[in-house]
Design an enzyme around this catalytic site. Structure first.
Site, mmCIF file in Angstrom:
data_model
loop_
_atom_site.group_PDB
_atom_site.id
_atom_site.type_symbol
_atom_site.label_atom_id
_atom_site.label_comp_id
_atom_site.label_asym_id
_atom_site.label_seq_id
_atom_site.Cartn_x
_atom_site.Cartn_y
_atom_site.Cartn_z
ATOM 1 N N ASP A 150 0.748 -1.159 0.010
ATOM 2 C CA ASP A 150 0.067 0.081 0.042
ATOM 3 C C ASP A 150 0.988 1.310 0.157
ATOM 4 O O ASP A 150 1.907 1.108 0.404
ATOM 5 C CB ASP A 150 -0.936 -0.046 1.312
ATOM 6 C CG ASP A 150 -2.149 -0.926 1.038
ATOM 7 O OD1 ASP A 150 -2.022 -1.851 0.429
ATOM 8 O OD2 ASP A 150 -2.669 -0.864 1.868
ATOM 9 N N HIS A 306 3.511 -2.327 3.521
ATOM 10 C CA HIS A 306 3.459 -0.669 2.829
ATOM 11 C C HIS A 306 4.849 -0.692 2.188
ATOM 12 O O HIS A 306 6.080 -0.980 2.608
ATOM 13 C CB HIS A 306 3.417 0.078 3.884
ATOM 14 C CG HIS A 306 1.910 0.252 4.653
ATOM 15 N ND1 HIS A 306 1.572 -0.462 5.414
ATOM 16 C CD2 HIS A 306 0.984 1.001 4.396
ATOM 17 C CE1 HIS A 306 0.208 -0.403 5.780
ATOM 18 N NE2 HIS A 306 -0.123 0.709 5.137
HETATM 19 ZN ZN LIG Z 1 -2.578 3.238 3.251
#
Ligand SMILES: [Zn+2]
Length: 374
Positions: A150, A306
Protein backbone atom coordinates in the site's frame (compact mmCIF):
# COMPACT_ATOMS: atom_id res chain seq x y z
CA UNK A 1 2.20 10.48 4.45
CA UNK A 2 3.07 8.46 7.50
CA UNK A 3 1.66 11.11 9.77
CA UNK A 4 -1.71 10.48 8.16
CA UNK A 5 -1.59 6.78 8.79
CA UNK A 6 -3.09 6.81 12.19
CA UNK A 7 -3.90 3.53 13.78
CA UNK A 8 -7.49 2.90 12.84
CA UNK A 9 -7.03 -0.75 13.43
CA UNK A 10 -5.30 -0.42 16.76
CA UNK A 11 -8.52 0.49 18.39
CA UNK A 12 -10.61 -2.47 17.44
CA UNK A 13 -9.43 -5.05 19.93
CA UNK A 14 -12.87 -6.17 21.10
CA UNK A 15 -14.20 -6.21 17.56
CA UNK A 16 -11.31 -8.38 16.46
CA UNK A 17 -12.43 -10.97 18.99
CA UNK A 18 -15.92 -10.96 17.59
CA UNK A 19 -14.57 -11.15 14.07
CA UNK A 20 -13.31 -14.69 14.68
CA UNK A 21 -16.93 -15.79 14.55
CA UNK A 22 -17.99 -13.53 11.73
CA UNK A 23 -14.95 -14.31 9.59
CA UNK A 24 -15.42 -16.61 6.68
CA UNK A 25 -13.58 -17.86 3.68
CA UNK A 26 -15.13 -16.89 0.40
CA UNK A 27 -14.49 -16.79 -3.32
CA UNK A 28 -12.58 -13.89 -4.72
CA UNK A 29 -14.08 -10.98 -6.50
CA UNK A 30 -17.48 -10.17 -7.81
CA UNK A 31 -19.47 -11.86 -10.43
CA UNK A 32 -20.30 -9.34 -13.12
CA UNK A 33 -23.98 -10.09 -12.74
CA UNK A 34 -23.85 -8.16 -9.48
CA UNK A 35 -22.80 -4.98 -11.26
CA UNK A 36 -25.46 -2.42 -11.56
CA UNK A 37 -24.84 -0.81 -14.89
CA UNK A 38 -22.37 -2.79 -16.97
CA UNK A 39 -24.62 -3.54 -19.89
CA UNK A 40 -26.01 -0.10 -20.44
CA UNK A 41 -23.08 1.83 -19.04
CA UNK A 42 -19.81 -0.11 -19.03
CA UNK A 43 -17.46 1.05 -16.33
CA UNK A 44 -14.64 1.54 -18.78
CA UNK A 45 -16.80 4.07 -20.59
CA UNK A 46 -16.48 6.33 -17.55
CA UNK A 47 -12.74 6.64 -18.13
CA UNK A 48 -12.54 7.15 -21.84
CA UNK A 49 -11.57 10.79 -21.68
CA UNK A 50 -8.30 11.69 -23.38
CA UNK A 51 -7.57 8.16 -24.34
CA UNK A 52 -7.17 5.93 -27.32
CA UNK A 53 -10.86 5.18 -27.03
CA UNK A 54 -11.45 8.64 -28.37
CA UNK A 55 -8.70 8.38 -30.92
CA UNK A 56 -6.28 10.33 -28.73
CA UNK A 57 -2.91 8.80 -27.85
CA UNK A 58 -2.14 8.36 -24.18
CA UNK A 59 0.23 10.99 -22.87
CA UNK A 60 3.50 9.50 -21.67
CA UNK A 61 3.66 8.94 -17.93
CA UNK A 62 5.32 11.88 -16.20
CA UNK A 63 4.72 14.39 -18.99
CA UNK A 64 2.85 17.68 -18.43
CA UNK A 65 0.05 16.44 -20.68
CA UNK A 66 -0.24 13.34 -18.52
CA UNK A 67 -0.76 15.18 -15.24
CA UNK A 68 -2.91 17.93 -16.70
CA UNK A 69 -6.47 18.16 -15.45
CA UNK A 70 -6.09 16.09 -12.32
CA UNK A 71 -7.14 17.91 -9.17
CA UNK A 72 -4.32 19.56 -7.27
CA UNK A 73 -6.65 20.19 -4.39
CA UNK A 74 -6.82 16.86 -2.61
CA UNK A 75 -10.21 15.31 -2.94
CA UNK A 76 -11.52 18.25 -4.92
CA UNK A 77 -14.78 17.70 -6.71
CA UNK A 78 -14.02 20.42 -9.20
CA UNK A 79 -14.08 19.27 -12.78
CA UNK A 80 -15.63 15.95 -11.87
CA UNK A 81 -16.78 14.38 -15.13
CA UNK A 82 -20.53 14.56 -15.45
CA UNK A 83 -20.60 10.90 -16.48
CA UNK A 84 -19.33 9.89 -13.05
CA UNK A 85 -21.97 11.92 -11.27
CA UNK A 86 -24.67 10.60 -13.57
CA UNK A 87 -23.62 7.03 -12.84
CA UNK A 88 -23.71 7.71 -9.10
CA UNK A 89 -27.10 9.39 -9.26
CA UNK A 90 -28.47 6.55 -11.31
CA UNK A 91 -27.28 4.00 -8.76
CA UNK A 92 -28.71 6.06 -5.88
CA UNK A 93 -32.05 6.41 -7.63
CA UNK A 94 -32.15 2.66 -8.20
CA UNK A 95 -31.69 2.08 -4.46
CA UNK A 96 -28.27 0.51 -4.95
CA UNK A 97 -26.40 2.77 -2.52
CA UNK A 98 -27.37 2.19 1.14
CA UNK A 99 -28.23 5.31 3.09
CA UNK A 100 -25.59 4.86 5.80
CA UNK A 101 -24.62 8.16 7.47
CA UNK A 102 -21.08 9.48 7.17
CA UNK A 103 -18.85 8.93 10.18
CA UNK A 104 -16.89 11.36 12.25
CA UNK A 105 -13.39 10.73 13.57
CA UNK A 106 -12.89 11.89 17.12
CA UNK A 107 -9.17 12.37 17.85
CA UNK A 108 -7.45 9.08 18.54
CA UNK A 109 -10.57 7.10 17.77
CA UNK A 110 -12.02 4.97 15.03
CA UNK A 111 -14.63 6.51 12.71
CA UNK A 112 -17.84 6.78 14.71
CA UNK A 113 -21.45 6.47 13.54
CA UNK A 114 -24.36 8.50 14.87
CA UNK A 115 -26.42 6.99 17.67
CA UNK A 116 -28.58 4.16 16.46
CA UNK A 117 -26.13 2.86 13.87
CA UNK A 118 -24.23 -0.26 14.94
CA UNK A 119 -21.02 -0.68 12.89
CA UNK A 120 -21.35 -4.47 13.18
CA UNK A 121 -24.97 -4.55 11.97
CA UNK A 122 -25.63 -5.91 8.47
CA UNK A 123 -26.91 -2.53 7.31
CA UNK A 124 -23.67 -0.73 8.23
CA UNK A 125 -21.05 -3.52 8.32
CA UNK A 126 -17.93 -1.44 8.89
CA UNK A 127 -14.67 -3.10 7.87
CA UNK A 128 -12.90 -0.92 10.43
CA UNK A 129 -14.83 -2.87 13.05
CA UNK A 130 -13.96 -6.11 11.21
CA UNK A 131 -17.43 -6.73 9.78
CA UNK A 132 -17.14 -8.85 6.64
CA UNK A 133 -19.42 -9.34 3.67
CA UNK A 134 -18.84 -12.11 1.15
CA UNK A 135 -18.07 -9.74 -1.73
CA UNK A 136 -15.09 -8.26 0.11
CA UNK A 137 -11.74 -10.03 0.03
CA UNK A 138 -10.05 -10.66 3.36
CA UNK A 139 -8.43 -14.06 2.87
CA UNK A 140 -6.24 -15.59 0.21
CA UNK A 141 -6.46 -18.96 -1.51
CA UNK A 142 -5.31 -21.86 0.66
CA UNK A 143 -1.57 -22.34 0.52
CA UNK A 144 -0.92 -18.95 -1.05
CA UNK A 145 0.75 -15.81 0.16
CA UNK A 146 -0.96 -13.11 -1.88
CA UNK A 147 1.35 -10.14 -2.31
CA UNK A 148 0.28 -6.52 -2.05
CA UNK A 149 1.75 -3.24 -0.90
CA UNK A 150 0.00 0.00 0.00
CA UNK A 151 0.67 3.75 -0.21
CA UNK A 152 3.10 3.90 -3.13
CA UNK A 153 4.57 4.84 -5.39
CA UNK A 154 7.19 6.50 -3.21
CA UNK A 155 11.00 6.80 -3.09
CA UNK A 156 11.39 3.55 -1.09
CA UNK A 157 9.46 1.66 -3.79
CA UNK A 158 12.34 0.93 -6.24
CA UNK A 159 14.18 -1.18 -3.67
CA UNK A 160 11.06 -3.31 -3.33
CA UNK A 161 10.55 -3.51 -7.09
CA UNK A 162 14.14 -4.61 -7.68
CA UNK A 163 13.74 -7.32 -5.06
CA UNK A 164 10.44 -8.58 -6.47
CA UNK A 165 11.90 -8.71 -9.96
CA UNK A 166 15.01 -10.51 -8.73
CA UNK A 167 12.78 -13.13 -7.09
CA UNK A 168 10.51 -13.33 -10.17
CA UNK A 169 7.50 -12.20 -8.14
CA UNK A 170 4.56 -9.98 -9.01
CA UNK A 171 2.62 -7.95 -6.47
CA UNK A 172 -0.45 -5.76 -6.49
CA UNK A 173 0.30 -2.14 -5.66
CA UNK A 174 -2.54 -0.24 -4.05
CA UNK A 175 -1.47 3.21 -5.19
CA UNK A 176 -2.42 6.65 -3.91
CA UNK A 177 -3.34 8.84 -6.87
CA UNK A 178 -1.42 11.90 -5.75
CA UNK A 179 1.66 9.72 -5.18
CA UNK A 180 1.47 8.51 -8.78
CA UNK A 181 1.49 12.13 -9.93
CA UNK A 182 4.51 12.92 -7.77
CA UNK A 183 6.54 9.77 -8.49
CA UNK A 184 5.91 8.78 -12.10
CA UNK A 185 9.29 7.07 -12.45
CA UNK A 186 8.44 4.73 -9.57
CA UNK A 187 5.10 4.04 -11.21
CA UNK A 188 6.76 3.19 -14.50
CA UNK A 189 9.16 0.80 -12.78
CA UNK A 190 6.30 -1.24 -11.27
CA UNK A 191 4.41 -1.15 -14.55
CA UNK A 192 7.48 -2.24 -16.50
CA UNK A 193 7.81 -5.14 -14.04
CA UNK A 194 4.28 -6.14 -15.10
CA UNK A 195 2.99 -5.82 -11.57
CA UNK A 196 -0.70 -5.06 -10.98
CA UNK A 197 -1.87 -1.53 -10.26
CA UNK A 198 -4.86 -1.05 -7.97
CA UNK A 199 -6.59 1.81 -6.18
CA UNK A 200 -5.82 3.20 -2.71
CA UNK A 201 -7.76 6.45 -3.24
CA UNK A 202 -6.60 9.91 -4.32
CA UNK A 203 -5.69 11.37 -0.92
CA UNK A 204 -5.87 8.50 1.60
CA UNK A 205 -8.83 9.58 3.75
CA UNK A 206 -11.06 7.58 6.05
CA UNK A 207 -13.60 6.87 3.34
CA UNK A 208 -16.61 6.45 5.63
CA UNK A 209 -16.19 10.12 6.61
CA UNK A 210 -16.79 11.15 3.00
CA UNK A 211 -20.04 11.95 1.20
CA UNK A 212 -21.15 9.85 -1.75
CA UNK A 213 -19.71 12.39 -4.18
CA UNK A 214 -16.42 12.61 -2.28
CA UNK A 215 -16.10 8.81 -2.27
CA UNK A 216 -16.73 8.87 -6.01
CA UNK A 217 -13.95 11.35 -6.79
CA UNK A 218 -11.44 9.73 -4.43
CA UNK A 219 -11.84 6.50 -6.38
CA UNK A 220 -12.62 7.97 -9.79
CA UNK A 221 -9.58 10.21 -10.17
CA UNK A 222 -7.28 7.40 -9.09
CA UNK A 223 -8.90 5.04 -11.60
CA UNK A 224 -8.64 7.66 -14.32
CA UNK A 225 -4.94 8.24 -13.73
CA UNK A 226 -4.21 4.50 -13.65
CA UNK A 227 -6.32 4.05 -16.80
CA UNK A 228 -4.38 6.76 -18.62
CA UNK A 229 -1.04 5.34 -17.43
CA UNK A 230 -1.58 1.67 -18.26
CA UNK A 231 -2.78 1.78 -21.83
CA UNK A 232 -6.43 2.08 -20.90
CA UNK A 233 -6.74 -0.58 -18.20
CA UNK A 234 -9.51 -0.04 -15.68
CA UNK A 235 -8.51 -1.10 -12.16
CA UNK A 236 -10.60 -3.88 -10.65
CA UNK A 237 -9.56 -3.71 -7.00
CA UNK A 238 -9.28 -1.08 -4.32
CA UNK A 239 -8.16 -1.14 -0.72
CA UNK A 240 -9.68 1.39 1.64
CA UNK A 241 -7.13 3.43 3.62
CA UNK A 242 -7.05 2.17 7.22
CA UNK A 243 -9.38 -0.60 6.01
CA UNK A 244 -12.22 1.87 6.54
CA UNK A 245 -15.26 0.98 4.47
CA UNK A 246 -18.92 0.18 5.04
CA UNK A 247 -21.99 -0.86 3.05
CA UNK A 248 -22.38 2.61 1.51
CA UNK A 249 -18.75 3.05 0.49
CA UNK A 250 -18.51 -0.52 -0.81
CA UNK A 251 -21.66 0.00 -2.87
CA UNK A 252 -20.33 3.14 -4.54
CA UNK A 253 -17.09 1.32 -5.37
CA UNK A 254 -18.90 -1.74 -6.70
CA UNK A 255 -22.09 -0.45 -8.27
CA UNK A 256 -20.77 2.72 -9.86
CA UNK A 257 -17.15 1.85 -10.54
CA UNK A 258 -17.03 -1.96 -10.62
CA UNK A 259 -14.37 -2.13 -7.90
CA UNK A 260 -13.95 -5.03 -5.50
CA UNK A 261 -12.87 -4.15 -1.96
CA UNK A 262 -9.74 -5.86 -0.64
CA UNK A 263 -8.82 -5.86 3.06
CA UNK A 264 -6.28 -8.26 4.70
CA UNK A 265 -6.08 -11.00 7.31
CA UNK A 266 -2.77 -10.12 8.99
CA UNK A 267 -1.38 -6.69 9.78
CA UNK A 268 2.29 -5.87 10.32
CA UNK A 269 1.68 -2.26 11.39
CA UNK A 270 4.79 -1.59 9.30
CA UNK A 271 3.42 1.84 8.39
CA UNK A 272 4.54 3.05 11.80
CA UNK A 273 8.20 2.00 11.51
CA UNK A 274 9.29 5.42 10.27
CA UNK A 275 7.13 7.36 12.71
CA UNK A 276 8.67 9.26 15.62
CA UNK A 277 6.93 6.88 18.00
CA UNK A 278 6.52 3.58 16.18
CA UNK A 279 4.01 1.14 17.52
CA UNK A 280 6.00 -1.83 16.28
CA UNK A 281 9.63 -2.68 15.50
CA UNK A 282 11.61 -4.65 12.93
CA UNK A 283 12.11 -7.36 15.57
CA UNK A 284 8.41 -7.49 16.33
CA UNK A 285 7.48 -7.75 12.66
CA UNK A 286 10.06 -10.51 12.20
CA UNK A 287 8.42 -12.42 15.05
CA UNK A 288 4.96 -11.91 13.57
CA UNK A 289 6.13 -12.98 10.12
CA UNK A 290 7.67 -16.13 11.59
CA UNK A 291 4.39 -16.96 13.33
CA UNK A 292 2.29 -16.40 10.21
CA UNK A 293 4.62 -18.00 7.69
CA UNK A 294 5.20 -21.13 9.78
CA UNK A 295 1.51 -21.37 10.65
CA UNK A 296 -1.58 -22.84 8.98
CA UNK A 297 -2.03 -22.29 5.25
CA UNK A 298 -5.83 -22.23 5.31
CA UNK A 299 -6.93 -19.63 4.56
CA UNK A 300 -4.01 -18.20 2.64
CA UNK A 301 -2.31 -15.06 3.84
CA UNK A 302 -3.00 -11.50 2.80
CA UNK A 303 -0.55 -9.51 4.90
CA UNK A 304 -0.94 -5.74 5.05
CA UNK A 305 2.41 -4.27 4.05
CA UNK A 306 3.52 -0.85 2.86
CA UNK A 307 6.04 0.53 0.40
CA UNK A 308 6.09 3.58 2.62
CA UNK A 309 9.56 3.59 4.14
CA UNK A 310 12.89 1.85 3.71
CA UNK A 311 12.14 -0.02 6.93
CA UNK A 312 8.75 -1.29 5.81
CA UNK A 313 10.24 -2.51 2.54
CA UNK A 314 13.10 -4.17 4.41
CA UNK A 315 10.67 -5.94 6.76
CA UNK A 316 9.18 -7.71 3.74
CA UNK A 317 12.58 -8.52 2.25
CA UNK A 318 13.78 -9.93 5.56
CA UNK A 319 10.81 -12.32 5.69
CA UNK A 320 11.25 -13.67 2.17
CA UNK A 321 13.40 -16.67 3.08
CA UNK A 322 10.61 -17.88 5.38
CA UNK A 323 8.12 -17.65 2.52
CA UNK A 324 10.32 -19.92 0.44
CA UNK A 325 11.38 -22.36 3.16
CA UNK A 326 7.80 -22.90 4.29
CA UNK A 327 6.56 -23.76 0.84
CA UNK A 328 4.15 -20.90 0.27
CA UNK A 329 2.88 -20.48 -3.24
CA UNK A 330 2.70 -16.84 -4.25
CA UNK A 331 0.46 -14.69 -6.36
CA UNK A 332 -0.45 -11.06 -6.59
CA UNK A 333 -3.62 -10.20 -4.70
CA UNK A 334 -5.30 -9.00 -7.89
CA UNK A 335 -4.65 -12.21 -9.80
CA UNK A 336 -5.27 -14.69 -7.00
CA UNK A 337 -7.70 -17.47 -7.71
CA UNK A 338 -7.35 -16.89 -11.44
CA UNK A 339 -8.85 -13.42 -11.39
CA UNK A 340 -7.98 -10.78 -13.91
CA UNK A 341 -6.10 -7.81 -12.52
CA UNK A 342 -8.20 -5.28 -14.44
CA UNK A 343 -11.82 -4.92 -15.45
CA UNK A 344 -10.97 -4.90 -19.14
CA UNK A 345 -7.69 -6.83 -19.33
CA UNK A 346 -6.17 -9.87 -17.64
CA UNK A 347 -2.89 -8.28 -16.74
CA UNK A 348 -0.20 -5.83 -17.80
CA UNK A 349 0.55 -7.59 -21.07
CA UNK A 350 -2.75 -9.02 -22.29
CA UNK A 351 -4.98 -7.04 -24.64
CA UNK A 352 -7.36 -4.35 -23.44
CA UNK A 353 -10.89 -5.16 -24.53
CA UNK A 354 -14.10 -3.24 -24.71
CA UNK A 355 -15.88 -6.14 -23.03
CA UNK A 356 -16.45 -6.36 -19.34
CA UNK A 357 -14.05 -8.64 -17.60
CA UNK A 358 -16.17 -11.77 -17.39
CA UNK A 359 -16.51 -11.75 -21.15
CA UNK A 360 -12.77 -11.79 -21.64
CA UNK A 361 -11.70 -14.88 -23.45
CA UNK A 362 -8.55 -13.48 -24.93
CA UNK A 363 -6.26 -14.83 -22.24
CA UNK A 364 -6.48 -17.90 -20.03
CA UNK A 365 -6.19 -17.55 -16.28
CA UNK A 366 -2.59 -17.66 -15.05
CA UNK A 367 -1.28 -21.19 -14.67
CA UNK A 368 -0.34 -20.64 -11.04
CA UNK A 369 -3.94 -19.83 -10.21
CA UNK A 370 -5.18 -23.12 -11.59
CA UNK A 371 -3.10 -24.90 -9.01
CA UNK A 372 -4.83 -22.96 -6.24
CA UNK A 373 -8.27 -24.35 -6.95
CA UNK A 374 -7.58 -27.71 -5.31
ZN1 LIG B 1 -2.68 3.30 3.18
Amino acid sequence: MSSLLFPALLLVGPAVQAFGIAGQYHPYGLTPSTWYQPDSHPVHALFRRASKDDGVAYASVGSPEWSKGFPADPGSMQNMPQAWLDALNKAVAAGKIPDVPVTTTPPGSNPTYPDGYDPMSPDVCSATYQCRIPDDIWDGPDGYLSLSFDDGPLPPSPTLYKFLKQKDQHATHFYIGTNILQHPDCFKMAWDNQDDIAVHTWTHPYMTTKTNEEVLVELGWTMQLIHNSTGGRVPKYWRPPYGDSDMRVRAIAKEVLGLTTVIWNQDTNDWSLSDPVPITSMDNIATQMHTWLTGPKKPGLIILEHELSNQSVQAFIDAWDLVVSNGWKTTSVAQMGGSSAYQNSWNATSPVTQAKVADLSVHPPPAQAVASTT
